[in-house]
Design an enzyme around this catalytic site. Structure first.
Site, PDB file in Angstrom:
ATOM      1  N   HIS A 199      -1.255 -10.702  -5.051  1.00  0.00           N
ATOM      2  CA  HIS A 199      -1.002  -9.543  -5.921  1.00  0.00           C
ATOM      3  C   HIS A 199      -0.750  -8.246  -5.165  1.00  0.00           C
ATOM      4  CE1 HIS A 199      -4.896  -7.943  -4.980  1.00  0.00           C
ATOM      5  NE2 HIS A 199      -4.924  -7.106  -5.990  1.00  0.00           N
ATOM      6  N   SER A 230       0.851  -1.178   0.000  1.00  0.00           N
ATOM      7  CA  SER A 230       0.000   0.000   0.000  1.00  0.00           C
ATOM      8  C   SER A 230       0.894   1.237   0.000  1.00  0.00           C
ATOM      9  CB  SER A 230      -0.879  -0.013   1.234  1.00  0.00           C
ATOM     10  OG  SER A 230      -0.072  -0.165   2.372  1.00  0.00           O
ATOM     11  N   MET A 231       0.257   2.390  -0.246  1.00  0.00           N
ATOM     12  CA  MET A 231       0.994   3.659  -0.293  1.00  0.00           C
ATOM     13  C   MET A 231       1.800   3.848   1.006  1.00  0.00           C
ATOM     14  SD  MET A 231      -0.745   7.393  -0.609  1.00  0.00           S
ATOM     15  CE  MET A 231      -1.297   7.421   1.082  1.00  0.00           C
TER      16      MET A 231
END
Lengths: 477, 139
Positions: free
Chosen positions: A400, A376-377
């Protein structure tokens, strides 16, 4: 609560006998902690619904990043018999060939760090993103058809890239047997202005530094080392792919009655692979997949311009690999001791072929196919290589990403974008987004722990860790 | 003002619940809900009338197809609309129109890219003459 049979703490099984209608077992790859999170939404039920698909071969598989999706869970893998089985657009999703491109630079983080803000701003200017992002490329009808038929190659042929960009990509950046005529004019109109655009949602472009190497031989094959600056690009087929999915969901919903197929969830609409509708969908899906590869290639071209503007003409960005994680593909796999042709649906799952597989580019064949897992960011991303275990157990597939944990509203609650940006900057991460909500909705806390997800596929022998990447600059779609 | 729709939660995605006194009103309000998720539409000039029509075998299918028509206007034709009117509706077919204009990025800031309208937990109900619909969108 769904009961799972657990043998080794990593693999959990729901036997097909448990629920009427299930044609296959469900196998979930997760730690107990991840399983606790997985149980909070409908993903296990969705994996069980997938197990009811006619012609399913082997188990309905759930990767450790699984979360609730539409029809298929996100992080789901299912193979269906090529002759007797069905194809389900829900097993691919709206964003056909959403995927990841991984490129290395010839820059060290020490050179980039002092000019990181300038670089992030330059990339943000050069790569159209966000919900309103319109591309800088104008495609004629003929050109769009070429994109749909040729994928990344078409972009390279226009002078935007080199051969390595598509040679080091799943399927060489182009699926054969794509038929532009099966893509509706609506899909073409929706996608036409969007080639070379990032989109919004969880799509992003991240400038990262290689933090740890876990598999020196594979890292050598990829020519990456600690301290090196790399880029991970995550996006898909934009409105063109979305419309192809919409068109065929409607068509298959009606066609299913003709084929006497009943399914537990309309979003799982499916038809026999060998039916005219099934073949038409696959031909259109391949064309949309090619559009996605062309899209990532066009963005790479803009990105190269950005890097050169900031760091000079000698700056190089080299494609390491490109994977799709929303796709259905005909592949040959050994099932119960027999080689069979199957259609592998990967919905939020990445192909992970092992060393020696002929589909792996020659430069990586001794180590296995590179597997690109964006976190994630603001958290880590991972590079892996496929292992033999994936061929034996999961039709050559792994996870993924990190997998979403919080809804968008829950992520926004009690936070403001300035604070989130400041907290990321304190960690040395600069973020640019078209919207403030875009930053809030993708906060690290909204996702599962990517390290734990990776640990599961590594320990289960599906893929092997190669490198952990840490973000420096994030451009959010 | 009476609430005509509300936004719903879903881990990875977003949805809405819309209401109406009849299917016609329900479909018009569902269109407003979808558009509110995709684009900022508080200031829209009613410069053009856009016809919208869809077919289906039941109200659920019809609603998904109707919303997909609107989504194509939003994302494919880059149009934004301020209000919707249904002229004819049956479970098999809906036809109506919307008033609006071409999207202007300055006034109609994009919010979320709606990839598609799903059948996930799709439900249309009528209770004591009040119609409601629940729809989830993939974003």
């Amino acid at each position: 609560m769904v009961e799972l049979e657990t043998n080794d703490g990593l693999r959990h099984r729901i036997p097909r006998q448990r629920v009427p209608g299930m044609r296959a077992d469900v196998v979930v790859y997760a730690t107990e902690a991840l399983l606790g999170q997985i149980r909070k939404d409908l993903s296990l039920q969705q994996a069980m619904n997938v197990a009811a698909l006619p012609g399913i071969v082997g188990p309905s598989l759930a990767m450790p990043d699984i979360h609730q999706g539409y029809g298929f869970p996100i992080g789901g893998v299912a193979a269906t018999d090529w002759e007797e089985g069905v194809v389900s657009p829900g097993g691919v999703g709206f964003d056909i060939n959403c995927g990841v491109k991984f490129v290395s630079s010839n820059l060290h983080s020490d050179e980039v760090r002092p000019r990181l803000r300038e670089l992030v701003n330059q990339v943000f200017r050069d790569v159209p993103c966000g919900a309103g992002g319109q591309g800088r490329l104008e495609l004629s009808d003929r050109e769009l058809r070429e994109v749909l038929a040729k994928g990344a190659r078409w972009v390279v042929e226009q002078g935007y890239g080199d051969e390595r960009d598509y040679e080091c990509a799943e399927e060489g950046g182009r699926l054969e047997d794509a038929d532009p005529d099966q893509v509706s004019s609506r899909a073409k109109e929706r996608g036409r202005p969007q080639l070379g655009t990032l989109g919004s949602g969880n799509h992003f472009l991240e400038i990262q530094v290689v933090e740890q190497i876990h598999h020196p031989e594979a890292a050598r094959a990829m020519n990456i080392q600690t301290g090196q600056v790399v880029v991970l690009l995550h996006c898909g087929s934009r409105g063109l792919g979305h419309q192809v999915c919409t068109d065929f969901l409607a068509e298959m919903g009606a066609a299913m009655k003709r084929y006497d197929i009943s399914i537990p969830d309309r979003q799982l609409a499916c038809v026999p692979i060998q039916s005219p509708e099934g073949q038409a969908y696959l031909a259109a899906m391949r064309a949309a997949a090619n559009f996605a590869w062309a899209n990532r290639q066009a963005i790479l071209h803009f990105l190269r311009d950005s890097f050169r503007r900031v760091f000079g003409a000698q700056t190089r960005l080299t494609t390491i690999y490109d994977v799709c994680h929303n796709i259905a593909k005909k592949e040959r796999h050994e099932v119960e001791g027999r080689k069979r042709d199957v259609l592998v649906h990967r919905k939020g799952a990445t192909r992970a072929f092992p060393p020696g597989h002929r589909e792996v580019p020659a430069i990586y064949r001794h180590v296995g196919q590179p597997v690109l897992i964006p976190g994630s960011m603001g958290t880590a991303s991972w590079i892996l290589v496929g292992s033999d275990g994936a061929m034996q157990e999961t039709f050559g597939s792994v996870c993924h990403g990190a997998g979403r944990l919080l809804s968008r509203t829950a992520a926004r609650k009690g936070r403001n974008a300035k604070q989130v940006e400041a907290a990321l900057e304190a960690q040395g991460i600069i973020v640019r987004s078209e919207t403030r909500d875009g930053i809030l909705e993708e906060i690290p806390e909204a996702y599962k722990d990517v390290d734990e997800v990776i640990e599961v596929v590594h320990r289960a022998g599906l893929a092997r860790k190669v490198a952990r990447l840490r973000p420096m600059g994030v451009i959010k779609g | 003002m009476v609430k005509v729709f509300e936004i719903l939660e879903h881990t990875a995605d977003i949805g809405f619940r819309a209401w109406g006194d009849a299917p016609a009103e329900l479909f018009a309000n569902a269109a407003l809900a979808l558009q509110s998720i995709a684009v900022e539409a508080t200031v829209v000039n009613e410069r053009f009338i856009y016809p919208i029509a869809a077919a289906g075998g039941d109200y659920e299918t019809l609603l998904v197809n109707w919303l997909n028509e609107l989504l194509y206007y939003l994302d494919g034709e880059r149009v934004v609309m301020s209000r919707f009117q249904i002229d004819q509706i049956s479970p098999e077919r809906v036809s109506g129109k919307g008033w609006g204009e071409q999207r202007d990025p300055a006034r109609h800031a994009p919010k979320l890219v709606v990839k598609g309208v799903t059948y996930h937990q799709l439900a249309i109900k009528e209770e004591e003459g009040r119609w409601s619909a629940q729809v989830f969108l993939d974003v």
